[in-house]
Design a protein around this motif. Structure first.
Motif, PDB file in Angstrom:
ATOM      1  N   TYR A 182       0.837  -1.211   0.000  1.00  0.00           N
ATOM      2  CA  TYR A 182       0.000   0.000   0.000  1.00  0.00           C
ATOM      3  C   TYR A 182       0.866   1.253   0.000  1.00  0.00           C
ATOM      4  CZ  TYR A 182      -2.795   3.765   2.037  1.00  0.00           C
ATOM      5  OH  TYR A 182      -3.376   4.981   2.303  1.00  0.00           O
ATOM      6  N   GLY A 183       1.921   1.251   0.822  1.00  0.00           N
ATOM      7  CA  GLY A 183       2.768   2.424   0.931  1.00  0.00           C
ATOM      8  C   GLY A 183       3.529   2.727  -0.341  1.00  0.00           C
ATOM      9  N   ILE A 184       4.115   1.708  -0.973  1.00  0.00           N
ATOM     10  CA  ILE A 184       4.907   1.959  -2.172  1.00  0.00           C
ATOM     11  C   ILE A 184       4.011   2.363  -3.340  1.00  0.00           C
ATOM     12  CG2 ILE A 184       4.963  -0.387  -3.135  1.00  0.00           C
ATOM     13  CD1 ILE A 184       8.008   0.103  -3.596  1.00  0.00           C
ATOM     14  N   ARG A 185       2.751   1.915  -3.313  1.00  0.00           N
ATOM     15  CA  ARG A 185       1.814   2.340  -4.353  1.00  0.00           C
ATOM     16  C   ARG A 185       1.314   3.760  -4.111  1.00  0.00           C
ATOM     17  NH1 ARG A 185      -1.967  -3.042  -5.603  1.00  0.00           N
ATOM     18  NH2 ARG A 185      -0.223  -4.487  -5.950  1.00  0.00           N
ATOM     19  N   ALA A 186       1.329   4.189  -2.853  1.00  0.00           N
ATOM     20  CA  ALA A 186       0.877   5.541  -2.533  1.00  0.00           C
ATOM     21  C   ALA A 186       1.933   6.590  -2.860  1.00  0.00           C
ATOM     22  CB  ALA A 186       0.516   5.634  -1.049  1.00  0.00           C
ATOM     23  N   ALA A 187       3.196   6.165  -2.998  1.00  0.00           N
ATOM     24  CA  ALA A 187       4.281   7.095  -3.293  1.00  0.00           C
ATOM     25  C   ALA A 187       4.343   7.375  -4.790  1.00  0.00           C
ATOM     26  CB  ALA A 187       5.615   6.519  -2.817  1.00  0.00           C
ATOM     27  N   ALA A 188       4.569   8.647  -5.146  1.00  0.00           N
ATOM     28  CA  ALA A 188       4.701   8.993  -6.558  1.00  0.00           C
ATOM     29  C   ALA A 188       5.915   8.320  -7.171  1.00  0.00           C
ATOM     30  CB  ALA A 188       4.793  10.514  -6.711  1.00  0.00           C
ATOM     31  N   ASP A 189       6.993   8.219  -6.404  1.00  0.00           N
ATOM     32  CA  ASP A 189       8.218   7.581  -6.860  1.00  0.00           C
ATOM     33  C   ASP A 189       8.506   6.401  -5.932  1.00  0.00           C
ATOM     34  OD1 ASP A 189      11.034   6.883  -7.148  1.00  0.00           O
ATOM     35  OD2 ASP A 189      11.259   8.733  -8.298  1.00  0.00           O
ATOM     36  N   PRO A 190       8.567   5.163  -6.450  1.00  0.00           N
ATOM     37  CA  PRO A 190       8.791   4.012  -5.568  1.00  0.00           C
ATOM     38  C   PRO A 190      10.116   4.073  -4.814  1.00  0.00           C
ATOM     39  CG  PRO A 190       9.000   3.380  -7.883  1.00  0.00           C
ATOM     40  CD  PRO A 190       8.418   4.750  -7.853  1.00  0.00           C
ATOM     41  N   PHE A 191      11.124   4.711  -5.411  1.00  0.00           N
ATOM     42  CA  PHE A 191      12.421   4.774  -4.749  1.00  0.00           C
ATOM     43  C   PHE A 191      12.430   5.784  -3.595  1.00  0.00           C
ATOM     44  CE2 PHE A 191      13.432   2.971  -8.904  1.00  0.00           C
ATOM     45  CZ  PHE A 191      14.122   1.840  -8.498  1.00  0.00           C
ATOM     46  N   THR A 192      11.506   6.728  -3.621  1.00  0.00           N
ATOM     47  CA  THR A 192      11.326   7.607  -2.468  1.00  0.00           C
ATOM     48  C   THR A 192      10.866   6.793  -1.267  1.00  0.00           C
ATOM     49  OG1 THR A 192      10.826   9.560  -3.790  1.00  0.00           O
ATOM     50  CG2 THR A 192       9.998   9.544  -1.530  1.00  0.00           C
ATOM     51  N   PHE A 193       9.896   5.918  -1.503  1.00  0.00           N
ATOM     52  CA  PHE A 193       9.415   5.066  -0.410  1.00  0.00           C
ATOM     53  C   PHE A 193      10.527   4.174   0.112  1.00  0.00           C
ATOM     54  CE2 PHE A 193       7.687   1.114   1.245  1.00  0.00           C
ATOM     55  CZ  PHE A 193       6.769   1.579   2.169  1.00  0.00           C
ATOM     56  N   LEU A 194      11.289   3.542  -0.784  1.00  0.00           N
ATOM     57  CA  LEU A 194      12.328   2.609  -0.366  1.00  0.00           C
ATOM     58  C   LEU A 194      13.419   3.311   0.438  1.00  0.00           C
ATOM     59  CD1 LEU A 194      12.732   0.401  -3.575  1.00  0.00           C
ATOM     60  CD2 LEU A 194      11.638  -0.216  -1.433  1.00  0.00           C
ATOM     61  N   ALA A 195      13.887   4.452  -0.042  1.00  0.00           N
ATOM     62  CA  ALA A 195      14.980   5.149   0.640  1.00  0.00           C
ATOM     63  C   ALA A 195      14.557   5.598   2.036  1.00  0.00           C
ATOM     64  CB  ALA A 195      15.440   6.348  -0.189  1.00  0.00           C
ATOM     65  N   TRP A 196      13.378   6.193   2.152  1.00  0.00           N
ATOM     66  CA  TRP A 196      12.942   6.680   3.455  1.00  0.00           C
ATOM     67  C   TRP A 196      12.531   5.546   4.375  1.00  0.00           C
ATOM     68  CZ3 TRP A 196      13.521  11.177   5.833  1.00  0.00           C
ATOM     69  CH2 TRP A 196      13.931  12.261   5.060  1.00  0.00           C
ATOM     70  N   PHE A 197      11.986   4.469   3.806  1.00  0.00           N
ATOM     71  CA  PHE A 197      11.649   3.315   4.625  1.00  0.00           C
ATOM     72  C   PHE A 197      12.897   2.752   5.294  1.00  0.00           C
ATOM     73  CE2 PHE A 197      11.942  -1.303   4.781  1.00  0.00           C
ATOM     74  CZ  PHE A 197      11.015  -1.574   5.770  1.00  0.00           C
ATOM     75  N   PHE A 198      13.948   2.515   4.525  1.00  0.00           N
ATOM     76  CA  PHE A 198      15.156   1.925   5.093  1.00  0.00           C
ATOM     77  C   PHE A 198      15.818   2.860   6.096  1.00  0.00           C
ATOM     78  CE2 PHE A 198      15.100  -0.963   1.349  1.00  0.00           C
ATOM     79  CZ  PHE A 198      15.211  -2.154   2.043  1.00  0.00           C
ATOM     80  N   PHE A 199      15.779   4.159   5.840  1.00  0.00           N
ATOM     81  CA  PHE A 199      16.379   5.101   6.784  1.00  0.00           C
ATOM     82  C   PHE A 199      15.626   5.103   8.110  1.00  0.00           C
ATOM     83  CE2 PHE A 199      16.351   9.497   8.521  1.00  0.00           C
ATOM     84  CZ  PHE A 199      17.654   9.498   9.007  1.00  0.00           C
ATOM     85  N   ILE A 200      14.304   5.217   8.057  1.00  0.00           N
ATOM     86  CA  ILE A 200      13.497   5.283   9.279  1.00  0.00           C
ATOM     87  C   ILE A 200      13.499   3.938  10.014  1.00  0.00           C
ATOM     88  CG2 ILE A 200      11.145   5.604  10.162  1.00  0.00           C
ATOM     89  CD1 ILE A 200      10.702   7.595   7.833  1.00  0.00           C
ATOM     90  N   ASP A 201      13.402   2.851   9.259  1.00  0.00           N
ATOM     91  CA  ASP A 201      13.294   1.526   9.859  1.00  0.00           C
ATOM     92  C   ASP A 201      14.560   1.124  10.613  1.00  0.00           C
ATOM     93  OD1 ASP A 201      11.798  -1.068  10.081  1.00  0.00           O
ATOM     94  OD2 ASP A 201      13.552  -1.813   9.002  1.00  0.00           O
ATOM     95  N   GLY A 202      15.708   1.701  10.242  1.00  0.00           N
ATOM     96  CA  GLY A 202      16.965   1.281  10.849  1.00  0.00           C
ATOM     97  C   GLY A 202      17.412   2.092  12.047  1.00  0.00           C
ATOM     98  N   LEU A 203      16.539   2.906  12.625  1.00  0.00           N
ATOM     99  CA  LEU A 203      16.972   3.825  13.679  1.00  0.00           C
ATOM    100  C   LEU A 203      16.935   3.242  15.087  1.00  0.00           C
ATOM    101  CD1 LEU A 203      15.288   7.148  12.445  1.00  0.00           C
ATOM    102  CD2 LEU A 203      17.664   6.415  12.155  1.00  0.00           C
ATOM    103  N   VAL A 204      16.088   2.266  15.360  1.00  0.00           N
ATOM    104  CA  VAL A 204      15.855   1.824  16.738  1.00  0.00           C
ATOM    105  C   VAL A 204      16.765   0.677  17.158  1.00  0.00           C
ATOM    106  CG1 VAL A 204      14.172   0.796  18.317  1.00  0.00           C
ATOM    107  CG2 VAL A 204      13.492   2.651  16.795  1.00  0.00           C
ATOM    108  N   PHE A 205      16.853  -0.371  16.351  1.00  0.00           N
ATOM    109  CA  PHE A 205      17.568  -1.571  16.781  1.00  0.00           C
ATOM    110  C   PHE A 205      19.062  -1.356  17.027  1.00  0.00           C
ATOM    111  CE2 PHE A 205      14.116  -4.370  16.926  1.00  0.00           C
ATOM    112  CZ  PHE A 205      14.569  -5.620  17.326  1.00  0.00           C
ATOM    113  N   PRO A 206      19.742  -0.445  16.336  1.00  0.00           N
ATOM    114  CA  PRO A 206      21.143  -0.199  16.712  1.00  0.00           C
ATOM    115  C   PRO A 206      21.288   0.272  18.161  1.00  0.00           C
ATOM    116  CG  PRO A 206      20.726   0.663  14.538  1.00  0.00           C
ATOM    117  CD  PRO A 206      19.396   0.250  15.085  1.00  0.00           C
ATOM    118  N   VAL A 207      20.343   1.077  18.630  1.00  0.00           N
ATOM    119  CA  VAL A 207      20.381   1.551  20.018  1.00  0.00           C
ATOM    120  C   VAL A 207      20.150   0.391  20.974  1.00  0.00           C
ATOM    121  CG1 VAL A 207      19.328   3.109  21.696  1.00  0.00           C
ATOM    122  CG2 VAL A 207      19.598   3.842  19.319  1.00  0.00           C
ATOM    123  N   LEU A 208      19.142  -0.429  20.686  1.00  0.00           N
ATOM    124  CA  LEU A 208      18.850  -1.586  21.537  1.00  0.00           C
ATOM    125  C   LEU A 208      20.020  -2.573  21.548  1.00  0.00           C
ATOM    126  CD1 LEU A 208      15.149  -2.291  20.477  1.00  0.00           C
ATOM    127  CD2 LEU A 208      15.956  -1.026  22.479  1.00  0.00           C
TER     128      LEU A 208
END
Length: 300
Positions: A182-208
């Protein structure tokens, strides 16, 4: 490249590319799971992997791809929560049993839930042959679970909990598969979704992972752990990125099921790399899961 990908949506060429991307994601996801479950604590491995792909994605998110539209930020927030719960459940399952025990149950149950989600959200319907394929796949999954309950001797006291966590993880696999589609289809550019997804998704577990590493009586050496994280980060880009693009180009349910051919790769990795005892019966059951996925693809 974004315009070319978007032009393929709903076409035969798009279907073929989605098929190739799903198969690639299947193999790479098995590799990714093995990297997390390998010789390091799965929580530490996940932290190193997440930190690596967040750092890799950051320059693309901020300087290369188009900036996300305002409506995308709530979608990113939802993806962040879903993936965070999924990673917690997965790490807990891997901490309680062997990779070849947990992985097939996660992936197989995830495919079933993903098919249901694709029907509810995107209106996708399976043919009778495809449902036969799902039955074959589920026979392999539950046969594998029963086999493990009967014959596995190592870590037997934690096996029921591991299998329960594996099913819960599978539910969140389906949830993130349909939500990310749903998210990648909602984005005008699929690579915008991928780049921001990976950036946001990787923020918590390194701290833990850092907190867990500091609390250990004998923490592992940082160098090999970080090296594993970098390799895992690259694998994650191609694995998760491939399946997300596949769900934008073609049907979500079919892509999700075809990805579960990764169970065969998982069996081989568990045997050859992780030195886990697999045996012919478990390999046959894992192959049954893969056969069901193939029937689903060709029954459409």
């Amino acid at each position: 490249m974004s315009a070319w990908l978007i032009s393929l949506e709903g076409t035969e060429a798009g279907h073929t590319l989605a098929l190739a991307l799903a198969v690639l994601a299947a193999f790479l996801h098995a590799v990714f799971g093995a990297l997390q479950k390998g010789r390091h604590d799965p929580w530490l491995s996940r932290g190193a992997i997440d930190g690596s792909y967040a750092l890799m994605a950051a320059p693309f998110a901020f300087f290369v791809v188009p900036w996300p539209a305002p409506h995308m930020w709530p979608i990113f927030a939802g993806a962040f929560v879903i993936h965070l719960v999924y990673k917690f459940l997965q790490a807990m399952a891997y901490s309680r049993s062997a990779y070849t025990v947990v992985y097939p149950v996660v992936r197989g149950t995830g495919s079933l839930f993903a098919v249901i989600g694709a029907y509810l959200i995107f209106g996708e319907r399976f043919t009778a042959t495809q449902w036969l394929g799902m039955a074959v796949l589920l026979a392999g999954i539950f046969g594998l679970a029963i086999y493990n309950l009967i014959y596995l001797t190592a870590a037997r006291d934690t096996l029921p909990a591991a299998l329960g966590l594996a099913v819960a993880t599978g539910l969140f696999v389906a949830l993130y598969t349909t939500y990310d589609a749903y998210g990648i289809r909602a984005a005008a550019d699929p690579f915008t979704f991928l780049a921001w997804f990976f950036f946001i998704d990787g923020l918590v577990f390194p701290v833990l992972a850092t907190l867990r590493w500091r609390a250990m009586a004998a923490p592992p050496s940082v160098g090999p752990l970080l090296a594993r994280g970098v390799i895992g980060g690259v694998v994650a880009f191609f694995s998760f990125g491939s399946i997300m693009l596949a769900t934008r180009l073609d049907k979500v349910g079919e892509a999700a099921v075809l990805r579960e051919t990764s169970t065969v790769s998982a069996a081989l990795i568990g045997w050859l790399v992780l030195r886990e005892t697999v045996g012919p019966r478990r390999i046959a059951l894992m192959a049954l899961i893969a056969l069901g996925a193939v029937i689903v693809e060709f029954g459409g």
